[in-house]
Motif scaffolding. Sequence first.
Motif, PDB file in Angstrom:
ATOM      1  N   PRO A   1       5.558  -1.241   7.108  1.00  0.00           N
ATOM      2  CA  PRO A   1       5.895  -1.627   5.724  1.00  0.00           C
ATOM      3  C   PRO A   1       5.037  -0.941   4.660  1.00  0.00           C
ATOM      4  CG  PRO A   1       5.173  -3.534   7.052  1.00  0.00           C
ATOM      5  CD  PRO A   1       4.873  -2.309   7.828  1.00  0.00           C
ATOM      6  N   ILE A   2       3.998  -0.205   5.056  1.00  0.00           N
ATOM      7  CA  ILE A   2       3.073   0.368   4.069  1.00  0.00           C
ATOM      8  C   ILE A   2       3.521   1.773   3.671  1.00  0.00           C
ATOM      9  CG2 ILE A   2       0.677   1.087   3.681  1.00  0.00           C
ATOM     10  CD1 ILE A   2      -0.013  -1.159   5.779  1.00  0.00           C
ATOM     11  N   PRO A   3       3.729   1.997   2.365  1.00  0.00           N
ATOM     12  CA  PRO A   3       4.173   3.331   1.930  1.00  0.00           C
ATOM     13  C   PRO A   3       3.138   4.399   2.301  1.00  0.00           C
ATOM     14  CG  PRO A   3       3.841   1.836   0.051  1.00  0.00           C
ATOM     15  CD  PRO A   3       3.528   1.068   1.273  1.00  0.00           C
ATOM     16  N   PRO A   4       3.597   5.582   2.722  1.00  0.00           N
ATOM     17  CA  PRO A   4       2.683   6.641   3.168  1.00  0.00           C
ATOM     18  C   PRO A   4       1.550   6.928   2.179  1.00  0.00           C
ATOM     19  CG  PRO A   4       4.927   7.245   3.664  1.00  0.00           C
ATOM     20  CD  PRO A   4       4.999   5.950   2.904  1.00  0.00           C
ATOM     21  N   ALA A   5       1.833   6.847   0.871  1.00  0.00           N
ATOM     22  CA  ALA A   5       0.798   7.155  -0.129  1.00  0.00           C
ATOM     23  C   ALA A   5      -0.368   6.167  -0.063  1.00  0.00           C
ATOM     24  CB  ALA A   5       1.409   7.147  -1.521  1.00  0.00           C
ATOM     25  N   LYS A   6      -0.109   4.979   0.443  1.00  0.00           N
ATOM     26  CA  LYS A   6      -1.173   3.963   0.530  1.00  0.00           C
ATOM     27  C   LYS A   6      -1.921   3.993   1.867  1.00  0.00           C
ATOM     28  CE  LYS A   6      -0.369   0.241  -2.624  1.00  0.00           C
ATOM     29  NZ  LYS A   6      -0.361  -1.220  -2.705  1.00  0.00           N
ATOM     30  N   ARG A   7      -1.440   4.862   2.763  1.00  0.00           N
ATOM     31  CA  ARG A   7      -2.077   4.899   4.084  1.00  0.00           C
ATOM     32  C   ARG A   7      -3.282   5.831   4.077  1.00  0.00           C
ATOM     33  NH1 ARG A   7       2.998   5.178   8.336  1.00  0.00           N
ATOM     34  NH2 ARG A   7       4.293   3.596   7.300  1.00  0.00           N
ATOM     35  N   ARG A   8      -4.329   5.411   3.384  1.00  0.00           N
ATOM     36  CA  ARG A   8      -5.536   6.232   3.261  1.00  0.00           C
ATOM     37  C   ARG A   8      -6.758   5.408   3.620  1.00  0.00           C
ATOM     38  NH1 ARG A   8      -5.459  10.785   0.232  1.00  0.00           N
ATOM     39  NH2 ARG A   8      -3.424  11.422  -0.553  1.00  0.00           N
TER      40      ARG A   8
ATOM     41  N   GLY B   1       0.528   8.202  10.926  1.00  0.00           N
ATOM     42  CA  GLY B   1       0.802   8.757   9.600  1.00  0.00           C
ATOM     43  C   GLY B   1      -0.175   8.315   8.528  1.00  0.00           C
ATOM     44  N   ILE B   2      -1.456   8.342   8.869  1.00  0.00           N
ATOM     45  CA  ILE B   2      -2.489   7.899   7.935  1.00  0.00           C
ATOM     46  C   ILE B   2      -3.366   9.104   7.569  1.00  0.00           C
ATOM     47  CG2 ILE B   2      -4.457   6.329   7.648  1.00  0.00           C
ATOM     48  CD1 ILE B   2      -3.190   4.753  10.050  1.00  0.00           C
ATOM     49  N   THR B   3      -3.836   9.121   6.318  1.00  0.00           N
ATOM     50  CA  THR B   3      -4.832  10.119   5.940  1.00  0.00           C
ATOM     51  C   THR B   3      -6.197   9.481   6.100  1.00  0.00           C
ATOM     52  OG1 THR B   3      -3.280  11.018   4.342  1.00  0.00           O
ATOM     53  CG2 THR B   3      -5.588  11.672   4.093  1.00  0.00           C
ATOM     54  N   MET B   4      -7.004  10.051   6.963  1.00  0.00           N
ATOM     55  CA  MET B   4      -8.312   9.461   7.226  1.00  0.00           C
ATOM     56  C   MET B   4      -9.379  10.493   7.077  1.00  0.00           C
ATOM     57  SD  MET B   4      -8.513   6.697  10.146  1.00  0.00           S
ATOM     58  CE  MET B   4      -7.548   5.203  10.077  1.00  0.00           C
ATOM     59  N   GLN B   5     -10.521  10.044   6.598  1.00  0.00           N
ATOM     60  CA  GLN B   5     -11.631  10.957   6.458  1.00  0.00           C
ATOM     61  C   GLN B   5     -12.929  10.255   6.784  1.00  0.00           C
ATOM     62  OE1 GLN B   5     -11.550  12.988   2.738  1.00  0.00           O
ATOM     63  NE2 GLN B   5     -13.397  14.146   3.246  1.00  0.00           N
TER      64      GLN B   5
END
Length: 299
Positions: free
Chosen positions: A183-190, A206-210
């Motif tokens: 349910p989480i929009p890709p832009a919020k997956r940080r 599909g998460i951006t992680m750092q």
Amino acid sequence: MAMTLSRRALLPLLLAPLAAPTLARAASPLRVVASFSILADMTATIGGDAISIATLVPVDGDAHVWQPRPADLKTLHAADMLVENGLGLEGWIGRMAQAAEFRGARVTASRAVKPRTMTEDGRRITDPHAWQDPRNGVLYTQAIADGLVRAAPAQAEAIRARASAYAAEIAATDSWIAEQFAPIPPAKRRIITSHDAFGYYAARYGITMQGVQGISTEGEPSARDIAKLIAQIKATGIRAVFVENMTDPRIATTVAREAGAVVGGQVFSDALSPPDGPAGTYLKMLRHNTTLFVGAMKG
Ligand SMILES: [Zn+2]
């Protein structure tokens, strides 16, 4: 010289009577050493009563920079099998096996994994944290089961049965995690974490992680790296920075404060918690981390 040779030739004969009670030997569990706590949990689950398990890097320990003590060398020396992650996680393991005069079988759990590489400080490096993608956890399970069956063929059926039940549980956990992020929009997956331990996990869901630190926990980030990261957090509106159980939380905590983000809690990357903690097993670790990440993304 001739005498030495003939003595050597005699040695197996002299030892033979000692080894005679073959049945008793077969019944004693295979002594397996796992390099770190996540592999120890997986191996114990698959091996069941066919093995006894010892762990080198303990719960909450850091496998990147760990150093064996004399007692660890003894443990490894006495073992029949060593289960290691590979992909460069345990930089100390070759020297240790040599120092311990380890003669047993070595199983590389990541054997069938497609490694992720990334560039860090201009160098191409392999990311060792493959277990964070549960689909790789299934590959680990197969590699460990194969190793155990080779060493204890009499136990093959039970080992295969436990491995396939475990692989099904891991696959179910993977589906559960995917449902949490759906349910989480890709832009919020940080997400920001202490070190770059979640690359496989991030790629899977599909998460951006750092990481505040790089792939390894060796070496500290420069002031410039930290300033850059803070600016990035502010610009992208990332709300939470996560600390890890096996690294120093101070830098990540500072970054969060300076960037106006919160510390989203403690996740488990390279080590389990003690058994009664929130990540006492591999599967509990995956669920715990996911719950915290998803909570932060939902704000
Ligand atoms: Zn790590």
